[in-house]
Structure formats: C-alpha cells, structure tokens
Design a protein around this motif. Structure first.
Motif, PDB file in Angstrom:
ATOM      1  N   VAL A  75       0.772  -1.150  -0.013  1.00 48.54           N
ATOM      2  CA  VAL A  75       0.056   0.007   0.030  1.00 48.54           C
ATOM      3  C   VAL A  75       0.884   1.287  -0.157  1.00 48.54           C
ATOM      4  CG1 VAL A  75      -1.742   1.409   1.306  1.00 48.54           C
ATOM      5  CG2 VAL A  75      -1.900  -0.950   0.987  1.00 48.54           C
ATOM      6  N   MET A  76       1.820   1.218   0.745  1.00 46.07           N
ATOM      7  CA  MET A  76       2.747   2.332   0.857  1.00 46.07           C
ATOM      8  C   MET A  76       3.555   2.629  -0.494  1.00 46.07           C
ATOM      9  SD  MET A  76       2.167   3.935   3.561  1.00 46.07           S
ATOM     10  CE  MET A  76       3.199   5.050   3.651  1.00 46.07           C
ATOM     11  N   LEU A  79       0.882   4.124  -2.834  1.00 45.94           N
ATOM     12  CA  LEU A  79       0.555   5.419  -2.508  1.00 45.94           C
ATOM     13  C   LEU A  79       1.839   6.468  -2.916  1.00 45.94           C
ATOM     14  CD1 LEU A  79      -1.109   7.440  -1.214  1.00 45.94           C
ATOM     15  CD2 LEU A  79       0.228   7.029   1.149  1.00 45.94           C
ATOM     16  N   ILE A  82       1.779   6.536  -6.708  1.00 46.02           N
ATOM     17  CA  ILE A  82       1.008   7.547  -7.165  1.00 46.02           C
ATOM     18  C   ILE A  82       1.124   8.869  -7.160  1.00 46.02           C
ATOM     19  CG2 ILE A  82      -1.941   8.111  -6.985  1.00 46.02           C
ATOM     20  CD1 ILE A  82      -2.179   5.090  -6.793  1.00 46.02           C
ATOM     21  N   LEU A  83       1.553   9.335  -5.776  1.00 45.38           N
ATOM     22  CA  LEU A  83       1.711  10.669  -5.516  1.00 45.38           C
ATOM     23  C   LEU A  83       2.824  11.283  -6.323  1.00 45.38           C
ATOM     24  CD1 LEU A  83       1.585  10.575  -1.532  1.00 45.38           C
ATOM     25  CD2 LEU A  83      -0.289  11.614  -3.278  1.00 45.38           C
ATOM     26  N   GLY A  93       5.388  12.244  -2.088  1.00 41.03           N
ATOM     27  CA  GLY A  93       5.639  10.947  -2.750  1.00 41.03           C
ATOM     28  C   GLY A  93       7.081  10.540  -2.539  1.00 41.03           C
TER      29      GLY A  93
END
Length: 129
Positions: A75-76, A79, A82-83, A93
């Motif tokens: 998940v990290m 995330l 995507i950032l 990010g």
C-alpha cells in the motif's frame, strides 16, 4: 532551468512507476502457509540451493507471515508511486519513498551483494530519490 524541471519529472515518473509496480506485486500470488517451510523440510524437498538464498526466502517469508507488513508495504509503495506520478504531490511521494528505497537498497547490499546489476539499479533508484 526548464531542462532541470523536465529531468525531475522524468525521475518522478521512473521512481513512481517502480513503486507502483512493486506495490502491485505485493498483492499478486498466493500467501504461503506458515507451515510451508516445515512441510518442505519434512518431505526432504529443497528449499533453497544455498544459504544466501535461504536467508532471503526466510526474510520475505517472515514479512508475508506477519499478515500485515507485506500488504502495508504494498500500500505504501502504491501510495508513494501515485503521489510521485501525480506531480502535484510529488514531494510528499518522494518523502514516503525515501525510507522504502533505502530499505530496498540495504536489502540488496547485505543479502544480495553478488547481484551487481540489481544493486546498481536500486542504488540509482535511491540516488534519484
């Protein structure tokens, strides 16, 4: 100045793509049973061809067996990727990505020092970050 901005965007896209790919891979494949290694040993099956690979397999197997760390890492990575790709939140990010890329680099440095190509790739990833 404009060339530097383009270079930073390319780095963000490269690192972001790498993170998204790594994050997706965390959720594909089966979750091994906690008894898998024990059953393999009892059956006399080869777990790893040498001790170095056994250490790596045990490390990854342990992270998967916690039930939370492997998915959390995925998940990290997603995330952060995507950032980074969004360009709007790229600095956040990059901040999230730094400890992840440092851990990936240290993993390869200490557990796979003979894999020079991968070590160079992850070193470049860390430097780019």
């Amino acid at each position: 100045m404009k060339l530097l901005k383009i270079f930073i965007i390319v780095l963000n896209l490269f690192i972001g793509g790498f993170m998204i790919n790594g994050g997706i891979k965390k959720f594909t494949g089966e979750k091994p049973s906690p008894y898998k290694v024990i059953e393999q040993v009892q059956k006399g099956e080869e777990i790893a061809p040498n001790e170095e690979i056994l250490v790596i397999k045990n490390y990854i197997f342990g992270m998967k067996q916690t039930g939370y760390f492997w998915p959390f890492l995925g998940v990290m990575e997603l995330l952060a990727g995507i950032l980074l790709i969004s360009q709007v939140f790229a600095k956040i990010g990059a901040f999230i990505t730094l400890p992840i890329t440092l851990n990936i680099f240290l993993f390869h440095l200490f557990l796979e020092p003979h894999e020079i190509g991968e070590l160079i790739l992850v070193a470049a990833l860390l430097i780019a970050n």
